[in-house]
Design a protein around this motif. Structure first.
Motif: not given
Length: 504
Positions: A77-101
């Protein structure tokens, strides 16, 4: 080849197949990400990476459990946010969160189960696969190549080739020094050498070469990461590390708080909180009707003490968790007293948290809605839920707080991603405009593409109030060129609606 962990023999082709798979995965990685932003490429690569890890680790695949399924759903679902949304804050945070998870999920799926999923040690185990286990296998592909190269070579030839290799390694630094000296001594020789870089330049040391380097680097990264699970480092047994015959075993020191000391601390703090909360009720519920402290304006009241209230609530939360974890409640009066004091602490913390929340709402009504204020709202709601779970823990002693908090944090993070922060901020600011006729056009124009359809609809109804900013945004987005790996639905929809609104 022998699996040192399980004692089972691996087919010789498995290592070659895994390395070939790593090459394919690295090629996919460079195709999707080299020179591109993140978009639909993210969920595609996540799916391919999971397929690669499972294909060569299926015999170590742990039985499915609800936490493994939950983590997979959250990661995707976090990976899909890069398709569905365009928020810069979560663009950066999810790029860190996804590899960690993903790192933690890999340990749960294919690791040695040294730690439970709610234990801090799982993080160390995940990091060990990033570094220690990874670096252990850097030489594995070279050993594989050496074995393949010398498979049909006789022992005498192997020794000769080995000596030739050593000789070349010794000669390289000497050649570098000698060539430098000769170039300084003779101009013609120097001119000959100076033409070599120009000849190399004709080989187009550009994008193709960089892509090759990218692919080689990530090939080793993916293979070594995989092989760290296939052949992890052996752990020494306690007997090997600490022989029982020579080194005495000592029980770890357990931290325990005396119930009387705990009760004294809680009584002292709760007395202050009760007085504060009683005073707060007059202002908390009267501020909306103008009953503010003397000499305090509406905005000053909203701004004053907000951070302090949230900080005190956080301190109370840490104190309560510490008491629940390390206090021996026993039975009888001490248990009843401490439980009652903890409930009172939860109640006071809840009132202070609500007071801070109310002040923030008042401040937003006066000054508008922003990313920071929205995220603070979300954090305060999250902290309130943590307090509720802690209140349940006071009564249910066996409740595993860590597990509940981890699951709640993961779900809350996904919810904040999917709630549409930019749209909510735009809606609240536009509603504030209808009430106060005050609007921050520049801030609204800086919101992500998620909010553009809402802003277009508002500008259309308000006789072009935001047309100037929408025109500038359309011009900026029209200049942006992107390939299909960067595809983002929110950006595509915004461009289409801006085109229809501006040009038609």
């Amino acid at each position: 080849m022998h699996d040192k962990m399980s004692g089972t023999s691996l087919p010789k082709s498995s290592l070659l197949s895994a390395f070939a798979g790593a090459i394919v995965l690295a090629l996919v990685h460079q195709y999707l990400f080299y020179g591109h932003g993140l978009g639909v490429s993210m969920p595609i690569f996540v799916a391919v990476f999971y397929a690669y890890m499972y294909a060569f680790n299926r015999d170590r695949f742990q039985p499915s459990s609800w936490i493994n399924l939950l983590l997979f759903v959250i990661i995707f679902m976090l990976a899909l946010t890069y398709v569905l949304f365009n928020n810069l804050v979560f663009y950066v945070l999810n790029a860190l969160a996804i590899p960690a998870l993903i790192s933690i999920h890999m340990v749960l799926l294919f690791g040695e189960n040294r730690h439970g999923w709610s234990e801090p040690g799982i993080i160390g185990q995940a990091l060990s696969h990033w570094f220690y286990q990874n670096f252990r296998h850097i030489v594995t592909p070279f050993r594989m190549a050496k074995t393949a190269a010398f498979r049909n070579v006789k022992d005498e030839r192997k020794r000769v080739l080995g000596k030739v290799t050593i000789g070349l390694l010794i000669a390289l630094p000497l050649l570098f020094i000698i060539i430098s000296l000769l170039a300084s001594a003779d101009g013609m020789f120097k001119n000959l050498l100076s033409g070599i870089p120009e000849w190399i330049g004709t080989l187009s040391f550009g994008s193709g070469m960089l892509r090759l380097i990218w692919t080689c680097f990530f090939t080793f990264c993916f293979f070594c990461y995989l092989w760290g699970f296939v052949q992890p480092a052996l752990r020494k047994t306690e007997r090997e590390v600490q022989p029982s015959s020579t080194v005495p075993y000592h029980e770890p020191v357990a931290i325990r708080f005396d119930p009387v000391i705990t009760a004294t601390v809680l009584i002292a703090m709760n007395l202050v909180y009760v007085v504060f909360v009683v005073l707060q009720f007059g202002y908390l519920f009267g501020a909306w009707e103008g009953a503010l402290p003397e000499g305090t304006s509406y905005a000053e009241y909203a701004r004053r003490g907000f951070g302090e209230l949230v900080m005190v609530t956080g301190i109370n939360f840490v104190l309560m968790i510490s008491v629940l974890k390390w206090t021996e409640f026993g039975s009888g009066i001490a248990q009843t007293l401490n439980s009652g004091l903890l409930y009172l602490l939860v109640g006071c913390s809840g009132v202070m948290l609500y007071s801070g929340y109310t002040r923030l709402v008042m401040y937003e009504e006066a000054y508008g809605y922003t990313y920071t204020r929205y995220l603070v709202h979300a954090f305060m709601i999250f902290l309130g839920l943590l307090l509720l779970i802690a209140a349940v823990r006071i009564h249910v002693r066996q409740l595993p707080l860590a597990k509940y908090y981890i699951v709640l944090a993961l779900i809350a993070y996904v919810v904040v991603n999917y709630v549409g922060m930019d749209v909510r901020i735009a809606e609240n600011n536009l509603e504030r405009y209808r009430t106060t006729s005050v609007i921050d056009k520049e801030y609204l124009s800086e919101l992500s593409a998620d909010a553009i359809p809402l802003l277009i609809d508002f500008s259309r109804k308000e006789h072009g109030t935001l047309d100037e900013f929408l025109q500038a945004r359309f011009t900026s987005m029209s200049r942006e060129e992107s390939d299909w790996p960067e595809f983002n639905w929110a950006t595509y929809r915004a461009q289409r609606e801006l085109h229809d609104y501006i040009l038609k």
